[in-house]
Design an enzyme around this catalytic site. Structure first.
Site, PDB file in Angstrom:
ATOM      1  CG  ASP A 293      -0.101  -0.531   2.446  1.00 46.25           C
ATOM      2  OD1 ASP A 293       0.799   0.229   2.822  1.00 46.25           O
ATOM      3  OD2 ASP A 293      -0.807  -1.395   2.920  1.00 46.25           O
TER       4      ASP A 293
ATOM      5  CD  GLU B  69       2.897  -1.722 -21.992  1.00 48.55           C
ATOM      6  OE1 GLU B  69       3.292  -2.875 -21.915  1.00 48.55           O
ATOM      7  OE2 GLU B  69       1.707  -1.483 -21.878  1.00 48.55           O
TER       8      GLU B  69
ATOM      9  CG  ASP C 190       1.039   2.158 -15.223  1.00 50.90           C
ATOM     10  OD1 ASP C 190       0.925   2.433 -16.502  1.00 50.90           O
ATOM     11  OD2 ASP C 190       1.854   1.537 -14.820  1.00 50.90           O
TER      12      ASP C 190
ATOM     13  CG  ASP D  56      -1.511  -0.120 -19.766  1.00 49.63           C
ATOM     14  OD1 ASP D  56      -0.580  -0.762 -19.297  1.00 49.63           O
ATOM     15  OD2 ASP D  56      -2.572  -0.335 -20.033  1.00 49.63           O
TER      16      ASP D  56
ATOM     17  CG  HIS E  25       3.859  -4.632 -14.119  1.00 53.99           C
ATOM     18  ND1 HIS E  25       4.547  -3.685 -15.118  1.00 53.99           N
ATOM     19  CD2 HIS E  25       2.575  -4.848 -14.577  1.00 53.99           C
ATOM     20  CE1 HIS E  25       3.676  -3.190 -15.806  1.00 53.99           C
ATOM     21  NE2 HIS E  25       2.429  -3.921 -15.713  1.00 53.99           N
ATOM     22  CG  ASP E  26       3.219  -6.389 -18.235  1.00 54.95           C
ATOM     23  OD1 ASP E  26       2.361  -6.626 -16.995  1.00 54.95           O
ATOM     24  OD2 ASP E  26       3.029  -5.466 -18.563  1.00 54.95           O
TER      25      ASP E  26
HETATM   26  C1  GLC Z   1       0.144  -3.167 -20.111  1.00 55.61           C
HETATM   27  C2  GLC Z   1       0.343  -3.538 -18.704  1.00 55.61           C
HETATM   28  C3  GLC Z   1      -0.185  -4.873 -18.187  1.00 55.61           C
HETATM   29  C4  GLC Z   1      -1.623  -5.123 -18.269  1.00 55.61           C
HETATM   30  C5  GLC Z   1      -2.018  -4.512 -19.957  1.00 55.61           C
HETATM   31  C6  GLC Z   1      -3.438  -4.259 -19.981  1.00 55.61           C
HETATM   32  O1  GLC Z   1       0.708  -4.187 -20.774  1.00 55.61           O
HETATM   33  O2  GLC Z   1       1.619  -3.368 -18.343  1.00 55.61           O
HETATM   34  O3  GLC Z   1       0.198  -5.019 -16.838  1.00 55.61           O
HETATM   35  O4  GLC Z   1      -2.037  -6.118 -18.261  1.00 55.61           O
HETATM   36  O5  GLC Z   1      -1.193  -3.654 -20.293  1.00 55.61           O
HETATM   37  O6  GLC Z   1      -3.492  -2.982 -19.140  1.00 55.61           O
HETATM   38 CA    CA Z   2      -1.952  -3.235   3.059  1.00 53.39          CA
END
Ligand code: GLC
Ligand code: CA
Length: 556
Positions: free
Chosen positions: A30, A256, A99, A200, A329-330
């Protein structure tokens, strides 16, 4: 030398809030947890934090499905917590970029709730609705998260488009009202004082209006990529966004840009284009794909990696700026994918860091990478949380008949959850991440790999990252020098040269455990040189050891 800009000289640290630090024992990271750990980031020396989404969301895709852009997800805290985080980060000289997920919203966003009610709703045209064909969806597109990219909605009997999960309906960017709402929301955040956005899947916002069927290659669905990636109006919309919002602030923007090529990147980020500052390219993330696409257990080839990264290093020079990253994270953990996380974990994590951080561009560190954190290697399907991984398992095993064992092996290599296990702070219960039950299991190796141990140990991966960041801040050549690949055909060594004015850096990285000899004199090494950094305690000149990395600085 290219024009100096602060975001070219910065190092970015990505926080995946759900897994970073839990302050209240509910098992979920958090905002107050992040506040508690700001000193850690200050010590590491990073300049900018990129926060993965913290907005209100039903968490179908861990916050990448937003139901209210101007509220904080209750799991993460409150807007007051956010304001405090921003103020405290700024007080430490750390910027925060957020983001921005505006290709789609959650189906629980009020725009979609209204949109789906009737074809006369003022919000109807905020999303992409089409009539089906007989009893089938409007076209054959497959969702990137499995299944069809269309969902039939009972209220009106029509279908809506969702490139990702069916709880992530795509916004209709051709509707000027949608764009105005998005710009207003962005302005609201920027007026709060945030320092920019990571956008994103921004290369998907404009779709070819006819929405034609896509090519079917294996499987049953058509490929939507040619009709959604770099669509006809993407640059028009980004220029509009820049004119109406971005240009009014001194911020950093990074898109991205799934599917971006070296030809396309300067359109998004060229210095004269007034769109974005940076894009993430994916070429090196595709090197280990196999017969089942991203679901694979193949290893990349070093010559391919060098070819790709070098192409990006040189082609953009003078036109626009690179993003440097091994993981996020992907993606799986960098050391597991590109290094050796068993016998040479520390050495290879440092080697990879050297290789990337000595390049030209803005480096991104994904949380835990600075500790050499590894893939989770979950053994049970039940340990996974990620919608993409779970849907892929269903699609490949339950529908296409792939074996359970093979798919589990693919997941161990490629699942996004490998990077989403909790940050390993210390060797106490749950790695010090939470006093409760973590939403996803902690990696079993946390007693050995954790921040507390590495903090104490001057030779740790952590201290190595810290030094790399420091060097970048001290030496213009690391930021602005030009790049030249040496030894392109070696499957063992990645060697390159950076040059700025009358200074040269020679970067040598061994991507294998084999030792070898390299005649350094052939690469311009004279007697007058200093060793800037190395992952071994001593230098043995021409002898290059397992996963050794070293950087020499010398005059031209
Ligand atoms: C981007 C994000 C990913 C997400 C996807 C849809 O690729 O990095 O984590 O699942 O977009 O928003
Ligand atoms: Ca928490």
């Amino acid at each position: 030398m290219e024009q100096r800009i602060w975001w070219k000289e910065a190092v970015v640290y990505q926080i995946y809030p759900r897994s970073f630090m839990d302050s209240n024992g509910d098992g979920i990271g958090d905002l107050r947890g992040i506040i508690q750990r700001l000193d850690y980031l200050k010590d590491l020396g990073v300049d900018i934090i990129w926060l993965s989404p913290i907005y209100q969301s039903p968490n179908d895709d861990n916050g990448y499905d937003i139901s209210d852009y101007q509220n904080i997800m209750s799991d993460f805290g409150t807007m007051e917590d956010f304001d405090e985080l921003l103020a405290q980060a700024h007080a430490l000289g750390i910027k925060i970029i957020m983001d921005l997920v505006v290709n789609h919203t959650s189906d629980e966003h009020k725009w979609f709730v209204e949109s789906r009610k009737s074809i006369d709703s003022p919000y109807r045209d905020y999303y992409i609705w089409r009539e089906g064909k007989d009893d089938n969806p409007p076209n054959n597109w497959g969702s990137w998260f499995g299944g069809p990219a269309w969902e039939k909605d009972e209220a009106t009997g029509m279908y809506y488009l969702h490139i990702f999960s069916k709880k992530q309906p795509d916004l209709n960017w051709d509707n000027a009202k949608v764009r105005e709402e998005v710009y207003e929301m962005m302005t609201w955040w920027l007026d709060k004082g945030i320092d920019g956005f990571r956008m994103d899947v921004i290369s998907l916002i404009s779709k070819v209006p006819e929405l034609p069927d896509g090519e079917v290659r294996g499987g049953i669905y058509g490929d939507l990529s040619p009709y959604c990636i770099h669509g006809p109006k993407v640059h028009e919309y980004l220029q509009e966004m820049n004119r109406k919002v971005l240009s009014k602030y001194d911020i950093m923007t990074v898109g991205e840009a799934v599917g971006v090529t070296i030809e396309e990147a300067p359109k998004y980020t060229g210095y004269d284009r007034n769109e974005l500052n940076l894009v993430f390219q994916f070429d090196h993330m595709f090197l280990d794909m196999g017969e089942h696409g991203k679901w694979s257990n193949r290893r990349f080839q070093l010559t391919d990696l060098k070819k790709i990264l070098s192409k990006w290093q040189t082609a953009l020079e003078g036109l626009c700026w690179n993003c440097l990253y091994w993981s996020n994270h992907d993606q799986p953990r960098a050391v597991s994918r590109f290094g050796d996380d068993k016998d040479y974990r520390e050495l290879s994590a440092k080697m990879l860091a050297t290789c990337l951080h000595m390049m030209r561009g803005t480096p991104f560190i994904y949380q835990g990478e600075e500790l050499g954190m590894t893939n989770a290697y979950f053994e049970q399907l039940e340990q996974y949380r990620d919608i993409e991984s779970l849907n892929a398992y269903k699609g490949y095993v339950e529908q296409l008949g792939l074996s359970h064992e093979l798919m589990m092996d693919y997941l161990q290599h490629m699942s996004r959850d490998n990077a989403r296990t909790p940050m390993q702070w210390d060797d106490s219960l749950n790695a010090g991440f939470t006093t409760g039950t973590p939403w996803i299991e902690v990696n079993k190796n946390y007693k050995e790999i954790n921040a507390k141990n590495q903090f104490k140990d001057e030779t740790s991966v952590y201290h190595y990252y810290k030094k790399l960041i420091q060097l970048r801040h001290e030496h213009d050549i690391i930021v602005y020098g030009s790049y030249e690949l040496l030894l392109p055909d070696s499957e063992q060594l990645y060697v390159y040269r950076r040059t700025l004015g009358n200074e040269v850096l020679l970067v040598i990285c061994n991507f294998t455990k084999e030792e070898m000899e390299l005649e350094l004199a052939e690469y311009g090494m004279g007697t007058e040189h200093t060793l800037l950094i190395s992952n071994y305690p001593d230098d043995q000149g021409n002898r290059i050891r397992a996963y050794e990395a070293k950087v020499y600085r010398m005059p031209t």
